[in-house]
Design an enzyme around this catalytic site. Structure first.
Site, mmCIF file in Angstrom:
data_model
loop_
_atom_site.group_PDB
_atom_site.id
_atom_site.type_symbol
_atom_site.label_atom_id
_atom_site.label_comp_id
_atom_site.label_asym_id
_atom_site.label_seq_id
_atom_site.Cartn_x
_atom_site.Cartn_y
_atom_site.Cartn_z
ATOM 1 N N GLU A 200 0.825 -1.210 0.000
ATOM 2 C CA GLU A 200 0.000 0.000 0.000
ATOM 3 C C GLU A 200 0.860 1.261 0.000
ATOM 4 O O GLU A 200 1.623 1.483 0.950
ATOM 5 C CB GLU A 200 -0.887 -0.016 1.255
ATOM 6 C CG GLU A 200 -1.826 1.171 1.360
ATOM 7 C CD GLU A 200 -2.751 1.077 2.565
ATOM 8 O OE1 GLU A 200 -2.298 0.604 3.619
ATOM 9 O OE2 GLU A 200 -3.917 1.490 2.432
ATOM 10 N N GLU B 141 2.852 9.219 7.550
ATOM 11 C CA GLU B 141 2.932 7.918 8.237
ATOM 12 C C GLU B 141 4.212 7.152 7.913
ATOM 13 O O GLU B 141 4.656 6.338 8.705
ATOM 14 C CB GLU B 141 1.720 7.065 7.885
ATOM 15 C CG GLU B 141 0.417 7.647 8.391
ATOM 16 C CD GLU B 141 -0.765 6.727 8.149
ATOM 17 O OE1 GLU B 141 -0.767 5.614 8.656
ATOM 18 O OE2 GLU B 141 -1.671 7.134 7.402
ATOM 19 N N ASP C 285 -5.422 3.211 -1.740
ATOM 20 C CA ASP C 285 -6.302 3.730 -0.691
ATOM 21 C C ASP C 285 -6.608 5.194 -1.033
ATOM 22 O O ASP C 285 -5.693 6.016 -1.155
ATOM 23 C CB ASP C 285 -5.542 3.597 0.652
ATOM 24 C CG ASP C 285 -6.323 4.087 1.860
ATOM 25 O OD1 ASP C 285 -7.071 5.077 1.736
ATOM 26 O OD2 ASP C 285 -6.158 3.506 2.945
ATOM 27 N N HIS D 292 -4.995 8.022 1.165
ATOM 28 C CA HIS D 292 -3.580 8.323 0.893
ATOM 29 C C HIS D 292 -3.421 8.970 -0.483
ATOM 30 O O HIS D 292 -2.628 9.899 -0.662
ATOM 31 C CB HIS D 292 -2.729 7.051 0.962
ATOM 32 C CG HIS D 292 -2.803 6.368 2.293
ATOM 33 N ND1 HIS D 292 -2.506 7.014 3.470
ATOM 34 C CD2 HIS D 292 -3.148 5.101 2.636
ATOM 35 C CE1 HIS D 292 -2.667 6.169 4.486
ATOM 36 N NE2 HIS D 292 -3.056 5.013 4.008
ATOM 37 N N HIS E 177 -8.817 0.344 -0.855
ATOM 38 C CA HIS E 177 -9.388 0.933 0.364
ATOM 39 C C HIS E 177 -10.088 2.239 0.033
ATOM 40 O O HIS E 177 -9.547 3.058 -0.721
ATOM 41 C CB HIS E 177 -8.286 1.263 1.381
ATOM 42 C CG HIS E 177 -7.885 0.105 2.233
ATOM 43 N ND1 HIS E 177 -6.766 0.120 3.029
ATOM 44 C CD2 HIS E 177 -8.485 -1.107 2.445
ATOM 45 C CE1 HIS E 177 -6.679 -1.034 3.679
ATOM 46 N NE2 HIS E 177 -7.698 -1.796 3.333
ATOM 47 N N ARG F 122 -10.997 10.994 5.978
ATOM 48 C CA ARG F 122 -10.959 9.604 6.464
ATOM 49 C C ARG F 122 -12.263 9.175 7.126
ATOM 50 O O ARG F 122 -12.311 8.174 7.818
ATOM 51 C CB ARG F 122 -9.749 9.334 7.370
ATOM 52 C CG ARG F 122 -9.124 8.004 6.974
ATOM 53 C CD ARG F 122 -7.810 7.669 7.592
ATOM 54 N NE ARG F 122 -7.250 6.568 6.794
ATOM 55 C CZ ARG F 122 -6.102 5.967 7.027
ATOM 56 N NH1 ARG F 122 -5.352 6.325 8.041
ATOM 57 N NH2 ARG F 122 -5.687 5.001 6.237
ATOM 58 N N GLU G 16 -12.044 1.678 4.961
ATOM 59 C CA GLU G 16 -11.142 1.798 6.116
ATOM 60 C C GLU G 16 -11.357 3.210 6.650
ATOM 61 O O GLU G 16 -10.669 4.153 6.256
ATOM 62 C CB GLU G 16 -9.694 1.579 5.666
ATOM 63 C CG GLU G 16 -8.729 1.575 6.834
ATOM 64 C CD GLU G 16 -7.287 1.419 6.370
ATOM 65 O OE1 GLU G 16 -6.591 0.568 6.914
ATOM 66 O OE2 GLU G 16 -6.870 2.168 5.446
HETATM 67 C C1 LER Z 1 -3.615 0.838 6.304
HETATM 68 O O1 LER Z 1 -4.353 0.250 5.281
HETATM 69 C C2 LER Z 1 -3.466 2.280 6.063
HETATM 70 O O2 LER Z 1 -4.097 2.834 5.207
HETATM 71 C C3 LER Z 1 -2.499 3.039 6.848
HETATM 72 O O3 LER Z 1 -2.894 4.371 6.975
HETATM 73 C C4 LER Z 1 -2.161 2.446 8.165
HETATM 74 O O4 LER Z 1 -1.571 3.383 8.977
HETATM 75 MN MN MN Z 2 -5.418 1.725 3.847
#
Ligand code: LER
Ligand code: MN
Length: 268
Positions: A150, A156, A183, A186, A209, A215, A244
């Site tokens: 990912e 992060e 995702d 992100h 995701h 979020r 998520e």
């Molecule tokens: C996990 O799927 C994710 O998106 C991250 O932000 C975990 O910290």
């Molecule tokens: Mn994720």
């Protein structure tokens, strides 16, 4: 498009988890809300009642598309790129345990924060080498279990933030069972154009995701999910679209709002 949502099987400090706590009640609620599957976040498969999970998911007819593994980093500090080789080794063993669980549940394994992050004065090239080595070791364990790396936003980790660099990394690993998990949370931070990035990643997208720009559940922020779904169809993505999301204002409402939003845009 099949919809799933993440459920944590063990206590976790990571906040974008709609469901934590009683597994049985949470799985029943996810089913009742109309989801097609349940993604599991697992810190340590060895501490999990796997029979209970298998029974609950089978009895509720909820397949498990993916297993999230980041809690081993968040709660225990295990990572593929830690300076300490014994910690790196533990991280690889942990993923090997996750692969065994994934094989049982017919799921894929997510490689997110378990890769670690490079400290300020650390060596980026060396970290990449360690990450590649760990990926090769894990991917060789079972060619039938997919590993989805990912791209994660800069706040992060500093190891693989964008889709482009993650695709190049997958190429370097060079194993057919290694691909990507994209995702939207992100991507909204790192990609100039979410849809273009989906088009570039194409068949390398093993899992997906969703969370809105804040979020929260889809519809609570400013991501154009109708366009995202169209693009996923264009690249013939056949996997799950997995929420998520933060449990705000609470687990049930966030999960309910998310699925009603997607059902609405899927009807267009
Ligand atoms: C996990 O799927 C994710 O998106 C991250 O932000 C975990 O910290
Ligand atoms: Mn994720």
């Amino acid at each position: 498009m099949k919809l799933s949502i993440v459920l944590s099987t063990q206590p976790a400090s990571f906040s974008a988890l709609a469901f934590k706590g009683n597994i049985e009640e949470n799985i029943a609620m996810i089913k009742e809300l109309g989801y097609d599957g349940v993604e599991l976040a697992v810190r340590n498969p060895k501490e999990l009642d796997v029979n209970q999970i298998e029974n609950l998911t089978t009895n509720n007819n909820l397949p498990v598309p993916a297993i999230g593994t980041g809690q081993a980093y968040g709660e225990e500090g295990l990572s593929f790129t830690n300076a300490d080789s014994s910690i790196r080794e533990k991280a690889v063993y942990r993923i090997i345990d996750q692969i065994a669980l994934a094989r049982k549940l017919n799921a894929l394994v997510i490689i997110g924060l378990i890769r670690g992050t490079v400290p300020k004065n650390g060596n980026m090239d060396e970290a990449e080498k360690l990450f590649i080595k760990a990926m090769k070791e894990c991917a060789a364990v079972d060619p039938n279990v997919k590993l989805a790396i990912e791209p994660i936003n800069r706040y992060e980790t500093n190891l693989l933030n964008t889709v482009e660099e993650s695709l190049a990394f997958v190429e370097k690993v060079g194993m057919p069972n290694v691909g990507l998990l994209l995702d939207t949370f992100h991507m909204n931070i790192e990609e100039p154009d979410i849809n273009k990035s989906i088009l570039v990643a194409r068949e390398k997208i093993f899992h997906f995701h969703v969370a809105d720009s804040n979020r929260w559940y889809a519809g609570a922020g400013h991501i154009d999910f109708a366009e995202v779904l169209d693009t996923l169809m264009q690249v013939e993505y056949k996997g799950f679209v997995s929420a998520e999301i933060m449990p705000y204002p609470d687990s049930e409402i966030s999960a309910r709002n998310n699925i009603s939003y997607f059902k609405k845009i899927m009807k267009r």
